[in-house]
Design an enzyme around this catalytic site. Sequence first.
Site, mmCIF file in Angstrom:
data_model
loop_
_atom_site.group_PDB
_atom_site.id
_atom_site.type_symbol
_atom_site.label_atom_id
_atom_site.label_comp_id
_atom_site.label_asym_id
_atom_site.label_seq_id
_atom_site.Cartn_x
_atom_site.Cartn_y
_atom_site.Cartn_z
ATOM 1 N NE ARG A 146 -3.810 6.502 0.367
ATOM 2 C CZ ARG A 146 -4.783 5.628 0.559
ATOM 3 N NH1 ARG A 146 -5.539 5.235 -0.448
ATOM 4 N NH2 ARG A 146 -5.017 5.142 1.763
ATOM 5 C CG ASN A 165 -1.213 4.298 -0.655
ATOM 6 O OD1 ASN A 165 -0.640 5.379 -0.595
ATOM 7 N ND2 ASN A 165 -1.847 3.780 0.377
#
Length: 93
Positions: A20, A38
Amino acid sequence: MQFIRMHVWIRGVVQGVFFRQSTRRQAQAAGVTGWVRNCADGAVEAVFEGEAAAVASVVSWCHHGPAAAVVSQVDVAREPYTGEFSLFKISGW
């Protein structure tokens, strides 16, 4: 200049490997807006908006991700461009 939106799901070893954070850096460097998060199933999901070539480069990067990632599958869906984002952020679930 053509602006596009891509919705992407990345599967494999992609959580716990800075995917990320690395995606945010890639997007910001390319001038792309949107978000990354996520998923409960272990995938990473992202939405990218921006100039077509810039979005394509970030989506291409998602096929390998950061050094510790092992990407096994990338699903990409083109969606209508909305222009709703002013930056690229990391979102919660």
